[in-house]
Structure formats: C-alpha cells, structure tokens
Design a protein around this motif. Structure first.
Motif, PDB file in Angstrom:
ATOM      1  N   ARG A  83       0.808  -1.216   0.000  1.00  0.00           N
ATOM      2  CA  ARG A  83       0.000   0.000   0.000  1.00  0.00           C
ATOM      3  C   ARG A  83       0.837   1.260   0.000  1.00  0.00           C
ATOM      4  NH1 ARG A  83      -3.443   1.715   5.094  1.00  0.00           N
ATOM      5  NH2 ARG A  83      -1.306   1.852   5.813  1.00  0.00           N
ATOM      6  N   ASP A  84       1.907   1.307   0.767  1.00  0.00           N
ATOM      7  CA  ASP A  84       2.695   2.527   0.912  1.00  0.00           C
ATOM      8  C   ASP A  84       3.838   2.652  -0.087  1.00  0.00           C
ATOM      9  OD1 ASP A  84       1.101   3.346   3.029  1.00  0.00           O
ATOM     10  OD2 ASP A  84       2.287   2.197   4.472  1.00  0.00           O
ATOM     11  N   LEU A  85       3.989   1.680  -0.986  1.00  0.00           N
ATOM     12  CA  LEU A  85       5.051   1.759  -1.991  1.00  0.00           C
ATOM     13  C   LEU A  85       4.666   2.721  -3.098  1.00  0.00           C
ATOM     14  CD1 LEU A  85       5.911  -2.030  -2.368  1.00  0.00           C
ATOM     15  CD2 LEU A  85       7.163  -0.315  -1.060  1.00  0.00           C
ATOM     16  N   ASP A  86       5.663   3.338  -3.704  1.00  0.00           N
ATOM     17  CA  ASP A  86       5.363   4.211  -4.835  1.00  0.00           C
ATOM     18  C   ASP A  86       5.008   3.345  -6.048  1.00  0.00           C
ATOM     19  OD1 ASP A  86       8.052   4.377  -6.763  1.00  0.00           O
ATOM     20  OD2 ASP A  86       8.443   3.808  -4.674  1.00  0.00           O
ATOM     21  N   PRO A  87       4.242   3.884  -7.005  1.00  0.00           N
ATOM     22  CA  PRO A  87       3.767   3.095  -8.148  1.00  0.00           C
ATOM     23  C   PRO A  87       4.891   2.457  -8.968  1.00  0.00           C
ATOM     24  CG  PRO A  87       2.565   5.147  -8.022  1.00  0.00           C
ATOM     25  CD  PRO A  87       3.657   5.217  -6.990  1.00  0.00           C
TER      26      PRO A  87
ATOM     27  N   GLN B 162      -2.838  -6.948  -4.868  1.00  0.00           N
ATOM     28  CA  GLN B 162      -1.505  -6.906  -5.478  1.00  0.00           C
ATOM     29  C   GLN B 162      -0.982  -5.479  -5.571  1.00  0.00           C
ATOM     30  OE1 GLN B 162       0.477  -9.359  -6.192  1.00  0.00           O
ATOM     31  NE2 GLN B 162      -0.766 -11.144  -6.601  1.00  0.00           N
ATOM     32  N   ASN B 163      -1.894  -4.523  -5.775  1.00  0.00           N
ATOM     33  CA  ASN B 163      -1.496  -3.125  -5.930  1.00  0.00           C
ATOM     34  C   ASN B 163      -1.664  -2.315  -4.655  1.00  0.00           C
ATOM     35  OD1 ASN B 163      -0.803  -3.372  -8.660  1.00  0.00           O
ATOM     36  ND2 ASN B 163      -2.964  -3.297  -9.217  1.00  0.00           N
ATOM     37  N   GLY B 164      -1.947  -2.957  -3.540  1.00  0.00           N
ATOM     38  CA  GLY B 164      -2.087  -2.241  -2.280  1.00  0.00           C
ATOM     39  C   GLY B 164      -3.254  -1.280  -2.254  1.00  0.00           C
ATOM     40  N   GLY B 165      -4.316  -1.606  -2.987  1.00  0.00           N
ATOM     41  CA  GLY B 165      -5.494  -0.758  -3.008  1.00  0.00           C
ATOM     42  C   GLY B 165      -5.403   0.407  -3.977  1.00  0.00           C
ATOM     43  N   GLN B 166      -4.298   0.511  -4.690  1.00  0.00           N
ATOM     44  CA  GLN B 166      -4.101   1.613  -5.634  1.00  0.00           C
ATOM     45  C   GLN B 166      -4.354   1.126  -7.057  1.00  0.00           C
ATOM     46  OE1 GLN B 166      -3.356   4.635  -4.315  1.00  0.00           O
ATOM     47  NE2 GLN B 166      -3.323   3.666  -2.321  1.00  0.00           N
ATOM     48  N   SER B 167      -4.639   2.050  -7.947  1.00  0.00           N
ATOM     49  CA  SER B 167      -4.761   1.686  -9.358  1.00  0.00           C
ATOM     50  C   SER B 167      -3.372   1.438  -9.930  1.00  0.00           C
ATOM     51  CB  SER B 167      -5.469   2.797 -10.129  1.00  0.00           C
ATOM     52  OG  SER B 167      -4.646   3.950 -10.188  1.00  0.00           O
ATOM     53  N   HIS B 168      -3.302   0.989 -11.161  1.00  0.00           N
ATOM     54  CA  HIS B 168      -2.009   0.724 -11.785  1.00  0.00           C
ATOM     55  C   HIS B 168      -1.193   2.011 -11.949  1.00  0.00           C
ATOM     56  CE1 HIS B 168      -2.596  -3.462 -12.625  1.00  0.00           C
ATOM     57  NE2 HIS B 168      -3.812  -3.200 -13.074  1.00  0.00           N
ATOM     58  N   ASP B 169      -1.877   3.142 -12.063  1.00  0.00           N
ATOM     59  CA  ASP B 169      -1.201   4.417 -12.307  1.00  0.00           C
ATOM     60  C   ASP B 169      -0.871   5.152 -11.024  1.00  0.00           C
ATOM     61  OD1 ASP B 169      -1.528   3.935 -15.003  1.00  0.00           O
ATOM     62  OD2 ASP B 169      -3.508   4.878 -15.015  1.00  0.00           O
ATOM     63  N   GLY B 170      -1.216   4.607  -9.887  1.00  0.00           N
ATOM     64  CA  GLY B 170      -0.970   5.287  -8.619  1.00  0.00           C
ATOM     65  C   GLY B 170      -2.282   5.700  -7.989  1.00  0.00           C
ATOM     66  N   PRO B 171      -2.233   6.430  -6.899  1.00  0.00           N
ATOM     67  CA  PRO B 171      -3.459   6.837  -6.225  1.00  0.00           C
ATOM     68  C   PRO B 171      -4.296   7.792  -7.087  1.00  0.00           C
ATOM     69  CG  PRO B 171      -1.520   7.708  -5.096  1.00  0.00           C
ATOM     70  CD  PRO B 171      -1.038   6.852  -6.225  1.00  0.00           C
ATOM     71  N   ILE B 172      -5.564   7.756  -6.866  1.00  0.00           N
ATOM     72  CA  ILE B 172      -6.474   8.623  -7.610  1.00  0.00           C
ATOM     73  C   ILE B 172      -6.293  10.055  -7.117  1.00  0.00           C
ATOM     74  CG2 ILE B 172      -8.892   9.129  -8.096  1.00  0.00           C
ATOM     75  CD1 ILE B 172      -9.434   6.138  -7.641  1.00  0.00           C
ATOM     76  N   ALA B 173      -6.054  10.954  -8.050  1.00  0.00           N
ATOM     77  CA  ALA B 173      -5.838  12.355  -7.700  1.00  0.00           C
ATOM     78  C   ALA B 173      -7.168  13.071  -7.567  1.00  0.00           C
ATOM     79  CB  ALA B 173      -4.991  13.031  -8.777  1.00  0.00           C
ATOM     80  N   ALA B 174      -7.272  13.955  -6.614  1.00  0.00           N
ATOM     81  CA  ALA B 174      -8.486  14.752  -6.431  1.00  0.00           C
ATOM     82  C   ALA B 174      -8.526  15.839  -7.493  1.00  0.00           C
ATOM     83  CB  ALA B 174      -8.500  15.368  -5.044  1.00  0.00           C
ATOM     84  N   VAL B 175      -9.718  16.070  -7.998  1.00  0.00           N
ATOM     85  CA  VAL B 175      -9.888  17.085  -9.043  1.00  0.00           C
ATOM     86  C   VAL B 175     -10.354  18.373  -8.442  1.00  0.00           C
ATOM     87  CG1 VAL B 175     -11.086  17.632 -11.179  1.00  0.00           C
ATOM     88  CG2 VAL B 175     -10.448  15.293 -10.680  1.00  0.00           C
TER      89      VAL B 175
ATOM     90  N   MET C 198       7.520  -5.073  -8.913  1.00  0.00           N
ATOM     91  CA  MET C 198       7.464  -6.215  -7.995  1.00  0.00           C
ATOM     92  C   MET C 198       6.805  -7.413  -8.661  1.00  0.00           C
ATOM     93  SD  MET C 198       6.470  -4.487  -4.369  1.00  0.00           S
ATOM     94  CE  MET C 198       6.858  -5.943  -3.415  1.00  0.00           C
ATOM     95  N   LYS C 199       7.292  -8.579  -8.293  1.00  0.00           N
ATOM     96  CA  LYS C 199       6.702  -9.825  -8.750  1.00  0.00           C
ATOM     97  C   LYS C 199       5.367 -10.013  -8.024  1.00  0.00           C
ATOM     98  CE  LYS C 199       7.898 -14.345  -7.805  1.00  0.00           C
ATOM     99  NZ  LYS C 199       8.874 -15.369  -7.499  1.00  0.00           N
ATOM    100  N   PRO C 200       4.334 -10.506  -8.704  1.00  0.00           N
ATOM    101  CA  PRO C 200       3.054 -10.720  -8.023  1.00  0.00           C
ATOM    102  C   PRO C 200       3.201 -11.696  -6.853  1.00  0.00           C
ATOM    103  CG  PRO C 200       2.788 -10.928 -10.401  1.00  0.00           C
ATOM    104  CD  PRO C 200       4.264 -10.820 -10.128  1.00  0.00           C
ATOM    105  N   ALA C 201       2.496 -11.413  -5.785  1.00  0.00           N
ATOM    106  CA  ALA C 201       2.519 -12.297  -4.617  1.00  0.00           C
ATOM    107  C   ALA C 201       1.819 -13.603  -4.973  1.00  0.00           C
ATOM    108  CB  ALA C 201       1.828 -11.633  -3.438  1.00  0.00           C
TER     109      ALA C 201
END
Length: 95
Positions: free
Chosen positions: A60-64, A82-95, A70-73
C-alpha cells in the motif's frame, strides 16, 4: 487507512476471516477461497486472511514505480491486493 481502520480490520478478521478479506479485496476469487478455507477449518481461513492483509499493507505505501516492478505475490488473485489498493497508475488524484 489509518491505524484505527487497520486495527478494526484485524479485529474483524480474527472473528470473521472472510469479512476481513472482503473488506480489502471485494467479492472476488480471494474472498471465495477464504470462505472455503474457513468452512474447511477456522485456522486455515485465518492464515489466508492475514496473508492477504500482509500483502495489501506491505504494498500500500510503496510508490507506483516500485509496485510495478514487484513480482506478483503467490496465491493472491485480486489486483486490488496486489497493488495495495491503488490503481495501476498510482493513487487517484483529487480534481
């Protein structure tokens, strides 16, 4: 998730392992595997649930960029875990 949310998730997982898995992975393959393991024996359900939570919080706390290399667990079928709750592109940015 803060420390209080993490503690609540751990307490829920101690009493009802599939509910803890559902809270981090949704209603996917990992959830149904945990339901089956819990039916077969309460202890295997706990081992599986806490392993999934370990992978989730570890990533969760790793950068994208690090997470992408990382190899899949093994034994984890949910992309959300696998992505620590984040999308593939990183955390969702607020608009």
């Amino acid at each position: 998730m803060g420390a209080c949310s993490t503690l609540c998730l751990i307490l829920i997982t101690i009493f009802i392992p599939p509910l803890g898995v559902f809270m981090i992975s949704g209603c996917g393959m990992d959830f149904w595997i945990n339901v089956l393991l819990t039916i077969l024996g309460y202890f295997p359900g706990h081992i599986h649930a806490f392993y999934l939570e370990y992978v989730y919080y570890q990533r969760r706390d790793l950068d994208p960029a690090t997470r992408a290399t990382m190899k899949p667990a093994s034994g984890v079928y949910s992309e959300r875990i696998q992505n620590g709750g984040q999308s593939h592109d990183g955390p969702i940015a607020a608009v």
